[in-house]
Design an enzyme around this catalytic site. Structure first.
Site, short mmCIF file in Angstrom:
data_model
loop_
_atom_site.label_atom_id
_atom_site.label_comp_id
_atom_site.label_asym_id
_atom_site.label_seq_id
_atom_site.Cartn_x
_atom_site.Cartn_y
_atom_site.Cartn_z
N LYS A 159 0.16 -12.38 1.77
CA LYS A 159 -1.30 -12.37 1.98
C LYS A 159 -2.01 -12.03 0.67
CE LYS A 159 -2.33 -7.73 1.90
NZ LYS A 159 -3.03 -7.09 0.81
N PRO B 88 6.85 -10.99 -4.56
CA PRO B 88 7.07 -9.75 -5.30
C PRO B 88 6.76 -8.53 -4.42
CG PRO B 88 5.69 -11.26 -6.57
CD PRO B 88 5.84 -11.85 -5.19
N ALA C 182 3.33 -5.03 -4.69
CA ALA C 182 2.51 -5.99 -5.44
C ALA C 182 1.16 -6.27 -4.80
CB ALA C 182 3.28 -7.31 -5.57
N GLY C 183 0.88 -5.71 -3.62
CA GLY C 183 -0.41 -5.94 -2.96
C GLY C 183 -0.45 -7.23 -2.16
N GLY D 136 4.34 -8.19 1.25
CA GLY D 136 5.65 -8.86 1.36
C GLY D 136 6.51 -8.27 2.47
N GLY D 137 6.59 -6.94 2.53
CA GLY D 137 7.39 -6.28 3.57
C GLY D 137 6.80 -6.52 4.95
N SER D 138 5.48 -6.41 5.06
CA SER D 138 4.81 -6.62 6.35
C SER D 138 5.02 -8.06 6.83
CB SER D 138 3.31 -6.35 6.23
OG SER D 138 3.10 -5.04 5.77
N ASP E 268 -0.64 -3.56 7.74
CA ASP E 268 -0.87 -4.98 7.42
C ASP E 268 -0.10 -5.92 8.35
OD1 ASP E 268 -2.61 -4.54 5.34
OD2 ASP E 268 -1.08 -4.69 3.77
O1 C5P Z 1 0.49 1.50 7.32
P1 C5P Z 1 1.36 1.49 6.12
O2 C5P Z 1 2.72 2.10 6.37
O3 C5P Z 1 1.47 0.16 5.46
O4 C5P Z 1 0.64 2.42 5.06
C1 C5P Z 1 1.28 2.95 3.92
C2 C5P Z 1 0.45 4.08 3.38
O5 C5P Z 1 -0.77 3.57 2.83
C3 C5P Z 1 0.00 5.10 4.40
O6 C5P Z 1 0.93 6.12 4.56
C4 C5P Z 1 -1.28 5.63 3.80
O7 C5P Z 1 -0.98 6.57 2.79
C5 C5P Z 1 -1.85 4.43 3.10
N1 C5P Z 1 -2.86 3.71 3.91
C6 C5P Z 1 -4.13 4.28 4.05
N2 C5P Z 1 -5.08 3.62 4.78
C7 C5P Z 1 -4.82 2.42 5.36
C8 C5P Z 1 -3.53 1.83 5.21
C9 C5P Z 1 -2.58 2.52 4.48
O8 C5P Z 1 -4.41 5.36 3.52
N3 C5P Z 1 -5.77 1.80 6.03
#
Ligand code: C5P
Length: 287
Positions: A11, A97, A100-101, A104-106, A139
């Site tokens: 994405k 990658p 990387a934003g 990829g894992g999601s 995500d």
């Molecule tokens: O939900 P996910 O495991 O992908 O999020 C990883 C980390 O990113 C969370 O533990 C949190 O620190 C941060 N995060 C956040 N606010 C979001 C999504 C993620 O602070 N809306």
């Protein structure tokens, strides 16, 4: 034993705004997300007879076991449906990658959910699959849905938007990683100076106007880059703009930069120039 292979698209964030820090430690988001043709490939086997989940990847830098998001997806699927896991094997071939934003894992987790729904034949509505995705990553619900969508809440409150106009996208991951939690940790919401205009982006999408979409790109995480990171990000953007990009921006918590192009030849030129410096550079399209 039955097998299914799924594409897991990356994405991009056409916009990313952080509204506030929440009591639960997450941040309240407002983002326009888009899936692109850069994909991992995820193969899933069920009824292997082992009674457990085994995850393998073709990249030694990624965890194989329960830490892999593909494993978490299978665990969440069986827990939510109450179905018995008679043995699940997952092979993830990485092209996206990581750190990387680009989710990829999601994307891999979402592909596992889609594959398991199909392989088990269970009647689960799309919304329920997205909900299950939300239990192991913010995500993941968007990756389950794909296309073009407004994502709010943690990222799990989705509204489908009109499709992004056809275009070419140069995607370049610089030679450093930015783990998402670390970037969120840097954010001071009250210090954000320039926020993307989500409404204008939505109008641009409704009008199918690529130039207007490009004009509205914006990611507030860019304000929290360290000077040495900013130099590289700005350098990539400049190269893309010099090659004829309509605009360029960082995606998600970075550091990947993408540029939107109305012509394939210009995007291809940007990819060639950037790939000489950064090997993880790709040509993509919205899907
Ligand atoms: O939900 P996910 O495991 O992908 O999020 C990883 C980390 O990113 C969370 O533990 C949190 O620190 C941060 N995060 C956040 N606010 C979001 C999504 C993620 O602070 N809306």
């Amino acid at each position: 034993m039955r097998e299914l292979t799924k594409k897991a698209p990356a994405k991009l964030n056409l916009t990313l705004d952080i509204l506030r820090r929440r009591e639960d430690g997450y941040h309240e988001m407002k983002m326009v997300m888009q899936t692109i043709s850069l994909c991992d490939t995820v193969s899933v086997w069920v009824d292997t007879g082992s009674g457990k989940t085994i995850v393998r990847t073709d990249n030694a830098a990624l965890p194989d076991g329960p830490e892999n998001i593909a494993y978490k997806a299978a665990a969440a699927f069986y827990a939510a449906t109450g179905m018995e896991n008679t043995g699940t094997e997952i092979l993830v071939e990485k092209h996206i990658p990581f750190c990387a934003g680009m989710a990829g894992g999601s994307a891999d987790g979402a592909a596992v959910l889609h594959a398991l729904r199909e392989l088990t034949g269970i009647a689960l509505p799309d919304r329920r699959l997205e909900e299950i995705g939300g239990t192991f990553g913010s995500d993941v619900p968007f990756c389950v849905r794909g296309g073009t969508a407004l994502a709010e809440g943690r990222g799990e409150v989705l509204t489908t938007l009109p499709s992004m106009p056809a275009c070419w996208i140069a995607v370049c991951k610089p030679d450093f990683d930015l783990p998402t939690p670390a970037l969120f940790h840097r954010v001071q919401v009250d210090k954000i100076c320039r926020r993307p205009d989500t409404e204008k982006m939505t109008v641009a999408l409704s009008n199918g106007n690529l130039s207007a979409v490009a004009a509205e790109l914006g990611d507030v995480f860019e304000e929290f880059l360290l000077p040495e990171e900013r130099i590289k990000i700005d350098g990539i953007k400049k190269t893309m703009l010099n090659c004829g990009a309509l605009n360029a921006a960082m995606t998600g918590s970075g550091p990947t930069v993408f540029g939107l192009f109305d012509r394939e030849s210009k995007a291809q030129q940007a990819v060639e120039v950037l790939r000489a410096v950064y090997s993880q550079t790709f040509l993509a399209q919205p899907i």
